[in-house]
Design a protein around this motif. Structure first.
Motif, PDB file in Angstrom:
ATOM      1  N   GLY A 175       0.784  -1.234   0.000  1.00 41.63           N
ATOM      2  CA  GLY A 175       0.000   0.000   0.000  1.00 41.63           C
ATOM      3  C   GLY A 175       0.815   1.283   0.000  1.00 41.63           C
ATOM      4  O   GLY A 175       0.255   2.363  -0.120  1.00 41.63           O
ATOM      5  N   ASP A 176       2.140   1.169   0.157  1.00 41.71           N
ATOM      6  CA  ASP A 176       2.944   2.382   0.292  1.00 41.71           C
ATOM      7  C   ASP A 176       4.231   2.230  -0.513  1.00 41.71           C
ATOM      8  O   ASP A 176       5.059   1.364  -0.225  1.00 41.71           O
ATOM      9  N   ILE A 177       4.397   3.081  -1.507  1.00 47.80           N
ATOM     10  CA  ILE A 177       5.544   2.959  -2.427  1.00 47.80           C
ATOM     11  C   ILE A 177       6.862   3.199  -1.704  1.00 47.80           C
ATOM     12  O   ILE A 177       7.911   2.697  -2.116  1.00 47.80           O
ATOM     13  N   ARG A 178       6.815   3.965  -0.603  1.00 50.23           N
ATOM     14  CA  ARG A 178       8.065   4.291   0.103  1.00 50.23           C
ATOM     15  C   ARG A 178       8.737   3.052   0.685  1.00 50.23           C
ATOM     16  O   ARG A 178       9.946   3.040   0.918  1.00 50.23           O
ATOM     17  N   LEU A 179       7.955   2.000   0.935  1.00 52.09           N
ATOM     18  CA  LEU A 179       8.520   0.768   1.498  1.00 52.09           C
ATOM     19  C   LEU A 179       9.645   0.213   0.628  1.00 52.09           C
ATOM     20  O   LEU A 179      10.598  -0.372   1.133  1.00 52.09           O
ATOM     21  N   PHE A 180       9.545   0.426  -0.700  1.00 44.86           N
ATOM     22  CA  PHE A 180      10.570  -0.121  -1.591  1.00 44.86           C
ATOM     23  C   PHE A 180      11.945   0.465  -1.306  1.00 44.86           C
ATOM     24  O   PHE A 180      12.954  -0.176  -1.532  1.00 44.86           O
ATOM     25  N   TYR A 181      11.980   1.719  -0.861  1.00 43.66           N
ATOM     26  CA  TYR A 181      13.273   2.391  -0.708  1.00 43.66           C
ATOM     27  C   TYR A 181      13.690   2.569   0.747  1.00 43.66           C
ATOM     28  O   TYR A 181      14.729   3.130   1.031  1.00 43.66           O
ATOM     29  N   GLU A 182      12.849   2.092   1.670  1.00 43.34           N
ATOM     30  CA  GLU A 182      13.270   2.063   3.068  1.00 43.34           C
ATOM     31  C   GLU A 182      14.168   0.851   3.321  1.00 43.34           C
ATOM     32  O   GLU A 182      14.953   0.834   4.248  1.00 43.34           O
ATOM     33  N   ASN A 183      14.017  -0.179   2.498  1.00 43.78           N
ATOM     34  CA  ASN A 183      14.883  -1.360   2.592  1.00 43.78           C
ATOM     35  C   ASN A 183      14.909  -1.989   3.973  1.00 43.78           C
ATOM     36  O   ASN A 183      15.959  -2.395   4.470  1.00 43.78           O
ATOM     37  N   ASP A 184      13.756  -2.030   4.612  1.00 50.60           N
ATOM     38  CA  ASP A 184      13.619  -2.761   5.869  1.00 50.60           C
ATOM     39  C   ASP A 184      13.703  -4.259   5.521  1.00 50.60           C
ATOM     40  O   ASP A 184      12.948  -4.743   4.683  1.00 50.60           O
ATOM     41  N   ILE A 185      14.644  -4.964   6.172  1.00 54.28           N
ATOM     42  CA  ILE A 185      14.821  -6.373   5.778  1.00 54.28           C
ATOM     43  C   ILE A 185      13.561  -7.191   6.038  1.00 54.28           C
ATOM     44  O   ILE A 185      13.316  -8.188   5.376  1.00 54.28           O
ATOM     45  N   ARG A 186      12.757  -6.729   7.005  1.00 53.16           N
ATOM     46  CA  ARG A 186      11.507  -7.474   7.250  1.00 53.16           C
ATOM     47  C   ARG A 186      10.585  -7.379   6.045  1.00 53.16           C
ATOM     48  O   ARG A 186       9.772  -8.251   5.777  1.00 53.16           O
ATOM     49  N   PHE A 187      10.702  -6.262   5.320  1.00 62.91           N
ATOM     50  CA  PHE A 187       9.912  -6.077   4.099  1.00 62.91           C
ATOM     51  C   PHE A 187      10.494  -6.932   2.969  1.00 62.91           C
ATOM     52  O   PHE A 187       9.805  -7.746   2.363  1.00 62.91           O
ATOM     53  N   ILE A 188      11.795  -6.754   2.733  1.00 60.65           N
ATOM     54  CA  ILE A 188      12.413  -7.422   1.577  1.00 60.65           C
ATOM     55  C   ILE A 188      12.298  -8.947   1.700  1.00 60.65           C
ATOM     56  O   ILE A 188      11.975  -9.641   0.736  1.00 60.65           O
TER      57      ILE A 188
END
Lengths: 340, 839
Positions: free
Chosen positions: A323-336
């Motif tokens: 839902g949030d494009i910023r997640l791609f560039y925060e590079n939180d390993i929990r996300f990736i």
């Protein structure tokens, strides 16, 4: 002769039925089959048996010897078997404990999405070509038929390095690079980074990715454009995906279109993802404007072509429910690591 | 563009349901953002008359009102309603009353209630409460309730009385279609889509009944256009006997539905006409136009002018002004002056319907930071052919609504008039582009439906087309392919695949990136993607030496902020940012890499873009874990012969725990045939010395433990190990050929040794001596243990190696092995001082 062979056998059977250890079996063997064992004694006493009975007696005694022998060896084997079994059971583990943590890395979801799109188009015969992130104003705007006063050229929309160079706002300048450096048939896609002067929020990022596509050859039609992108949608989102094309405007294509795809979440019935419409906007496309072909020095009467461009983040967000494009560039390993 | 459907219907018949109308408009190119019906879900609204309204004792704003709602009242008595609006205290006014049980937009239900201890049976509504945007409500009613015209019937259905049952469609207008920033533009589209006739307003002003004033326009006003290139046309008309008051209610609500605030009759009429036909209109009070003289000319540099909004604007010499005999009265096409606008006692007006150059308006509006509905339209392109009918329409509406009397005639200066040449459209060409077989006649019909003059040639091969003058987007033959396709229907076009024998290829760089990503994820590293533009402070944070090429930035002219103001020269700061972010979020460990461009100013027009690879981790592991990753990477790329040289001068890394990774220079083993790509000397920005090391070796990159001072800059208080490698160099040196080496058949003889060596002696030193003295029999030498401690003198270390001896053609004898082994030990002792350790 005080005891008959049958008697000894019965006694031995009773005794062996009780045997529980290796030692019990050994004791039994010694008692019956040992040097001074009962069966051995029986056989030794053969001489005392009357001649006419001797043959019969010997046969019976030997049968008893053999049977007791078999009972002992069989019992020992069974005992060993059960010992092995219980040893294995004693080695049992808790299979619900977690598996070992092995090294395992994950590709960034943007890379994965670009790879998937690229694989599909390579399967359709498109080669991959790339262009620089810093581009000329000519390639990014002028050569793409953008009006000199087009608002996207503004400092408020586009990042400039100098008056003549900028951070490309789209992957479309690769069309120009390809058209000026190669001859038809041209059949390429070009993934890469793009930049627009947007303040980051949940749907905007000043840096994002596009995949551009270009086909220029003799006899390319708008029907080919529809067929190609419909095939792409089905391979990317499943065979049930349906597409529709709406007229739109891009300076570098004529006619131009936007492609919508039936919502892959609800199948077109209408849901939150498609905002109730049943359709999701996926990409922009159109027939390459003759003015653009001319930049490549092509005979616009002989050659026609189509081009398309899609936002990688948008497709990744749709595909994964992000839902949030910023997640791609925060590079939180929990996300990736969710995209393993 | 907000289009009220009832307004649209004045120009075109719409006989399909709204849903179908919207769908077909979208599919023909008029994209729609929203469709809204103001009456949907709304009930229980009646017209009421405020009988009395008094402030409730003790409340600072609440009023108790008696409101006559006629038959809508259950007991026939006026309702008692508490209302907080100031403008309600005018007994006799008509208002919108939401009865108890009524429902307002947003499913807002009205109930009987008590406010401030006072019973309230319903609500008196504001326009906003009925769904209008605040910017579309008149200033008077914006902060209070909506006061209705006094001739409405008390007790009647307010939805009907107001005309609230209106569907408003918000069209998304693409920049090529300024003609659609108008009701008639959309109507022209609808007419084409549904095969209807377009009804335009033309020539009403010429009806004598509307011409109530004496004289001619030229008696009142003269126009001189000094800059014809910036003002292709100027039409002026005059209205007298103006009475400034509110415009008729129907006009007000239309404007409100279209998102425009009603102001007063003359201003509303100019806005109404602009929305209707797309041509901006300006009205001057003739008293303020000295000498009745309009002079269209550019400003003087530095001239200051106060616009209608009360702001002083400094002008430049290329901005176009409307002047009178002596002074400017408006910034052409952008905004009028405070000195010449319509005021309460205006009696005679000059109606300006002028056409201005799009680029000029755009630049002026941009530089002044002043955008208006007029400038937005002018900068996208307005047809000068519209000017006359637009001026006429204003006059007609002024007369019709009783706002004033019209003076006959106009002053029309049209220096930019151009003949419209027909465009030739080839039927075959259209079909070739679209992949269709549309008949010439059908194509011609489609173009005619779009309000074009279209004439099919006798041979049926070409169509001669003159588009409507408002279609400024139609210039070339190709432009008509979309016109034909969108009315024919994009859905009706075929779905085919172009036949060709193109073969898909990808550059070796692309394939190697993919390979490296696979290798790194395989050893547990996850990929990150970070911004190409960064803060220039990053290189300070990693303590990059002054003078390093990594400090020579490519800068953005207009960054969002300092944080994104330069293009990155190295990846390490971004990597540390991401590691830091994960560390601060409490991740126990992180193993990450990125492959991305770095940017360096170059002699050419564009900067040099060079792919770099960063790898880094925290949370368990040491230098040798990282080195293991680099070694696997090089093995995957088929790069052999890399040397790891201690480098104490990088700045970013621990001076005792950093290796420069070198590859032998040209001609040395390990060079491959792929040198075409990235063969220029490396320009890795992470060190002072770029590209080549002193020995003529290529520098692949740097790796090691990140300097603790740098880590402090990133708020990381655990060791971080990181590498930055020149990806172009790796790609250039990669050798993907794999030649089979026969498996060795004869057994190996192995010897384990422990050597006592000075701390300064490196494992590499010993390996080199061993290999060069192996006599062709030493297959491998591998370190398997390092010991420092009590058993050993200070400044010494014990290195345990496993040596493997083997021959291809025989089983080695003890004697053979022993001879070579002894020689190796002797040479090691001679060259490095390391001797066999007595155990």
């Amino acid at each position: 002769m005080d005891r008959r062979p049958e008697q000894i056998l019965d006694e031995a059977k009773d005794l062996l039925a009780e045997a529980k250890t290796e030692q019990d079996f050994e004791t039994a063997r010694i008692r019956y089959l040992g040097k001074n064992g009962e069966v051995t004694a029986l056989l030794k006493s053969m001489g005392a048996v009357p001649a006419e009975e001797r043959k019969e007696f010997g046969k019976a005694a030997n049968a008893v010897k053999q049977e007791i022998g078999e009972l002992i060896s069989g019992g020992k084997a069974a005992l060993a078997q059960s010992l092995r079994a219980s040893k294995l059971m004693s080695e049992r583990i808790d299979v619900t404990e977690p598996g070992a943590e092995l090294p395992f890395g994950t590709l960034h979801p943007i890379t994965q999405t670009i790879d998937e799109i690229s694989r599909i188009f390579m399967g359709l015969g498109y080669s991959i070509t790339e262009g620089p992130e810093v581009e000329t104003v000519f390639n990014n705007f002028d050569a793409l038929n953008a009006a000199p006063n087009h608002p996207s050229r503004d400092l408020t929309d586009t990042f400039y390095i100098t008056e003549d160079t900028l951070l490309r706002t789209q992957t479309s300048p690769v069309q120009i690079r390809t058209l000026t450096s190669s001859e038809p048939p041209i059949k390429v896609i070009s993934p890469g980074r793009c930049f627009r002067a947007d303040t980051p929020d949940s749907t905007h990022s000043p840096m994002f990715h596009q995949v551009e596509g270009l086909l220029v050859d003799e006899g390319v039609t708008m029907a080919d454009l529809k067929g190609t992108l419909d095939a792409f949608a089905k391979r990317m989102f499943g065979e049930d995906a349906r597409t529709k094309f709406r007229p739109h405007f891009f300076p570098f294509t004529e006619p131009s279109a936007e492609m919508d795809m039936s919502c892959f979440v609800c199948g077109g019935k209408g849901c939150r993802v498609c905002k109730g419409s049943g359709w999701i906007e996926i990409l922009g496309c159109g027939m390459v404007h003759p003015n653009v072909l001319k930049v490549g020095g092509l005979d616009t009467e002989r050659y026609t072509g189509f081009a398309f461009g899609m936002g990688v983040e948008r497709i990744a967000m749709l595909k994964h429910g992000i839902g949030d494009i910023r997640l791609f560039y925060e590079n939180d390993i929990r996300f990736i690591e969710q995209f393993a | 563009m907000l289009v009220p459907l009832s307004w649209l219907r004045e120009y075109v018949d719409i006989d399909v349901p709204v849903d179908e109308f919207a769908e077909r408009m979208v599919m023909s190119g008029s994209n729609i953002e929203t469709v809204k019906n103001y009456a949907e879900g709304v009930s229980g609204l009646v017209v009421g008359r405020v009988v009395s309204a008094e402030r409730i004792d003790g409340s600072d704003h609440l009023n108790v009102c008696k409101v006559d709602v006629g038959a809508a009242s259950e007991d026939g008595e006026p309702l008692q309603i508490v209302c907080g609006a100031d403008n309600v205290r005018r007994p006799g006014i008509l208002v919108v009353v939401a009865l108890p049980g009524a429902v307002l937009p947003g499913d807002f239900k009205i109930k009987k209630t008590k406010l401030f201890g006072t019973k309230s049976c319903g609500m008196i509504c504001s326009a906003q409460e009925l769904g209008f945007e605040e910017k579309a409500v008149s200033v008077e009613m914006r902060d209070g309730i909506w006061i209705l015209p006094s001739d409405f019937e008390v007790g009647s259905d307010a939805v009907k009385a107001i005309g609230l049952d209106e569907t408003v469609i918000d069209f998304e207008i693409t920049p090529n279609r300024p003609d659609c920033l108008s009701i008639t533009g959309i109507a022209r589209e609808a007419a084409a889509v549904f095969g209807k006739k377009l009804r335009e307003h033309k020539g009403e002003h010429k009806e004598p009944s509307l011409l109530c004033s004496s004289g001619a326009a030229s008696d009142y006003v003269d126009v001189v256009v000094e800059k014809a290139d910036l003002c292709p046309r100027y039409v002026a008309r005059v209205c007298t006997d103006i009475k400034i008051e509110a415009s008729p209610f129907w006009m007000q609500t239309r404007l409100m539905f279209a998102g425009v605030r009603p102001i007063s009759n003359i201003v509303d009429i100019t806005n109404y006409v602009m929305l209707e036909c797309g041509h901006p209109i300006h009205a001057f009070d003739i008293r303020q136009v000295e000498g009745g003289m309009i002079v269209v000319d550019t400003a003087k540099d530095g001239e200051v002018f106060t616009t209608l909004d009360g702001k002083e604007r400094e002008l430049s010499g290329d901005m176009l002004l409307i002047n009178d005999k002596a002074k400017p009265v408006a910034i052409a096409g952008v905004m009028g002056g405070l000195n010449s606008g319509i005021v309460d006692d205006t009696e005679t007006i000059i109606v300006e319907a002028a056409n201005f150059n799009a680029d000029s308006i755009r630049l002026t509006s941009k530089r002044l930071g002043l955008r208006s509905e007029a400038s937005l339209r002018f900068e996208k392109g307005v047809s000068p052919e519209l000017s006359e009918s637009a001026a006429d329409r204003v006059c007609a509406l002024a007369a019709e609504t009783g706002a004033g009397a019209v003076v006959s005639g106009s002053v029309d200066r049209y220096p930019g008039k151009r003949e419209t040449a027909p465009i030739i459209v080839r039927v075959d060409r259209m079909n070739a582009v679209l992949g269709t077989a549309i008949a010439a006649k059908e194509m011609t019909d489609i173009l005619r439906r779009l309000d074009m003059d279209a004439e099919l040639s006798p041979d049926g091969k070409t169509i001669s087309v003159v588009p409507p003058h408002v279609r400024v987007d139609l210039k070339d033959e190709i432009d008509f392919s979309e016109e034909i396709a969108r009315i024919y229907g994009y859905d009706e076009l075929g779905v085919t695949l172009h036949r060709d024998d193109a073969e898909a290829t990808a550059s070796s760089g692309w394939r190697l990136r993919s390979l490296v990503r696979t290798a790194l994820t395989g050893v547990g590293y996850s990929e990150i993607q970070t911004y190409s533009f960064v803060s220039p402070k990053g290189v300070d944070k990693i303590m990059l030496p002054q003078g390093s090429s990594g400090r020579r930035f490519v800068r953005l002219i207009n960054p969002l902020g300092e944080e994104n103001s330069v293009m990155r020269t190295v990846l390490l700061p971004n990597l540390l940012d991401v590691l830091s972010g994960n560390f601060s979020r409490g991740a126990a460990r992180a193993r990450l890499f990125e492959i991305g461009n770095t940017f360096r100013d170059a002699c050419g027009e564009l900067p040099e873009e060079r792919l770099s690879l960063s790898i880094g981790f925290y949370g368990g592991g040491d230098f040798y874990d990282l080195k293991g990753v680099v070694e696997i990477l090089l093995a995957k790329l088929g790069i052999r012969g890399a040397r790891y040289v201690l480098d104490a001068d990088t700045g970013s890394w621990h001076p005792g725990r950093c290796a420069r990774v070198d590859l032998p220079g040209a001609g040395a083993p390990g060079n491959s045939s792929h040198d075409t790509e990235g063969s220029s000397p490396g320009t890795l920005g992470v060190s002072g010395s770029d590209g080549e090391s002193a020995q003529g070796n290529h520098i692949i990159g740097y790796m090691g433990e990140v300097h603790s001072d740098a880590l402090q800059n990133y708020d990381i208080d655990v060791p971080v190990f990181a590498a930055e490698l020149d990806f172009e160099m790796l790609a250039g040196k990669a050798d993907m050929a794999r030649e089979y080496v026969p498996l060795r058949r004869y057994p190996a003889a192995t010897r384990d040794i422990a050597l006592l060596a000075d701390e300064d002696v490196t494992v590499y030193d010993i390996e080199v001596v061993a290999r060069s003295n192996g006599g062709g029999l030493l297959e491998d030498i591998t370190l398997f243990d390092v010991y420092r401690g009590e058993q050993i003198a200070a400044g010494k270390k014990s290195l345990a190696f496993n040596l493997v001896y083997r021959a291809d053609d025989r089983t080695l004898t003890d004697g053979e092995v022993g001879k070579v082994h002894e020689r190796i030990l002797e040479e090691i002792a001679k060259k490095t001082g390391a001797v066999l350790r007595e155990v």
